[in-house]
Scaffold this active site. Structure first.
Site, PDB file in Angstrom:
ATOM      1  N   ILE A 129       0.869  -1.170   0.000  1.00 37.07           N
ATOM      2  CA  ILE A 129       0.000   0.000   0.000  1.00 37.07           C
ATOM      3  C   ILE A 129       0.912   1.227   0.000  1.00 37.07           C
ATOM      4  O   ILE A 129       2.070   1.153   0.395  1.00 37.07           O
ATOM      5  CB  ILE A 129      -0.980   0.020   1.200  1.00 37.07           C
ATOM      6  N   ASP A 130       0.396   2.344  -0.475  1.00 35.93           N
ATOM      7  CA  ASP A 130       1.209   3.541  -0.632  1.00 35.93           C
ATOM      8  C   ASP A 130       1.727   4.070   0.706  1.00 35.93           C
ATOM      9  O   ASP A 130       1.137   3.813   1.754  1.00 35.93           O
ATOM     10  CB  ASP A 130       0.406   4.643  -1.327  1.00 35.93           C
ATOM     11  N   LYS A 131       2.803   4.836   0.635  1.00 38.62           N
ATOM     12  CA  LYS A 131       3.449   5.366   1.843  1.00 38.62           C
ATOM     13  C   LYS A 131       2.467   6.092   2.752  1.00 38.62           C
ATOM     14  O   LYS A 131       2.471   5.896   3.968  1.00 38.62           O
ATOM     15  CB  LYS A 131       4.589   6.324   1.442  1.00 38.62           C
ATOM     16  N   ARG A 162      -7.078   5.702  -5.857  1.00 39.43           N
ATOM     17  CA  ARG A 162      -6.787   7.117  -6.097  1.00 39.43           C
ATOM     18  C   ARG A 162      -7.075   7.493  -7.557  1.00 39.43           C
ATOM     19  O   ARG A 162      -7.645   8.552  -7.840  1.00 39.43           O
ATOM     20  CB  ARG A 162      -5.331   7.401  -5.733  1.00 39.43           C
ATOM     21  N   THR A 178      -0.783   5.799   2.849  1.00 38.55           N
ATOM     22  CA  THR A 178      -1.988   5.017   3.153  1.00 38.55           C
ATOM     23  C   THR A 178      -1.685   4.142   4.358  1.00 38.55           C
ATOM     24  O   THR A 178      -0.658   3.475   4.404  1.00 38.55           O
ATOM     25  CB  THR A 178      -2.379   4.128   1.954  1.00 38.55           C
TER      26      THR A 178
END
Length: 305
Positions: free
Chosen positions: A138-140, A238, A142
């Protein structure tokens, strides 16, 4: 070494310091690390080296030469990770907002992998020394839950479930705008943005991407939703929410120019569920919204009232 190219075509970007522009263009780069690269002449504008205080101009052509991660530099660190489930084969761990999943240029320490290496004795090696145990990301910015594989058999089993779209992954997101219907599905292929190679977009020749969502709460200017992933493309939620006109609040890459300054997108991976790759038991864990997300919602409720 990998190179990345950027072209300044948006007038709203003109005048930004180059380290700020680049850090917002690639989630894996920090401003301090970019400043080091600039000092090492690894960042060029129009084929010329520049200083760290350079401000970008319209039509600037920027080339960044990215340093490779040295595997021997990856060390275990006591990051006191929250482990929601663990047995001999798999684990479910919580990644807080702001933490990178695995080491990358500019992020050699403080990553989820550094913490996993300290707290979990065995991790699968399929993805190499830099990404031990990492099955998905998962993104930084998130927060939320991730599956971790402790051996290669478990790793392959979890990856097969991701490919078969059988893993349950639910996210909570706050988006701009008021969604007029209670639920919906975005079925739109995602690939590299042809105008910005560091971003993703809905493109005709992209990979299949499906996101289901339902409304949790309406606000005056925002909507709180729950998203369930059928596929797991980079930045999927996103990109999809931007595509249908409801970009995530705080999103520096896909959000509107005027959004709330909350240090990244309002997105939380709250539920993960899968079939155990060895015992075949169904495992599911959930986690509440982090305090900063809760505080944001309370601020909006007070503002609307």
């Amino acid at each position: 070494m990998e190179t990345h190219e950027f072209k300044i075509t948006d007038e709203t970007q003109v005048g930004q310091r180059i380290d700020k522009f680049l850090s917002e263009s690639n989630d894996a780069w920090s401003r301090s690390q970019l400043q080091d690269w600039i000092k090492e002449d690894l960042v060029k504008v129009n084929d010329k080296v520049i200083k760290s205080n350079y401000k970008v101009k319209l039509n600037d052509h920027i080339i960044v030469t990215e340093k490779e991660v040295v595997e021997a530099d990856i060390q275990p660190e006591d990051l006191d990770l929250d482990i929601y489930y663990e047995d001999d084969d798999v684990a479910i761990v919580y990644k807080p907002k702001g933490m990178v999943v695995h080491p990358s240029p500019g992020h050699y320490t403080g990553t989820l992998v550094n913490g996993l290496m300290y707290q979990i004795k065995n991790l699968s090696g399929i993805n190499g020394e830099i990404r031990p145990g990492i099955v998905h990301r998962i993104d930084k910015d998130t927060s939320g839950l991730l599956m971790v594989a402790k051996n290669d058999i478990a790793h392959r089993g979890l990856v097969e479930q991701l490919m078969a779209k059988s893993v349950k992954r639910k996210y909570t997101a706050l988006v701009h705008g008021n969604i007029p219907h209670d639920y919906g599905t975005v079925d739109a292929p995602i690939g590299r943005n042809k105008n910005d190679r560091q971003a993703m977009a809905v493109v005709d020749d992209g990979k299949e991407a499906v996101t289901h969502f339902n409304v949790i709460e309406h606000f005056k200017d925002y909507t709180l939703i729950e998203c369930e992933l059928e596929t797991g493309r980079t930045h999927q939620i996103r990109v999809h929410m931007k595509y249908i006109g409801y970009p995530l609040v705080g999103d520096p890459k896909y959000g509107p120019k005027r959004t709330l300054d909350i240090g990244g997108q309002a997105l939380h991976a709250g539920v993960i569920g899968f079939e155990h790759p060895v015992t075949h038991e169904y495992i599911e864990r959930s986690t509440n919204l982090p305090n900063d997300f809760k505080d944001l919602l309370e601020d909006i409720r007070r503002r609307d009232a």
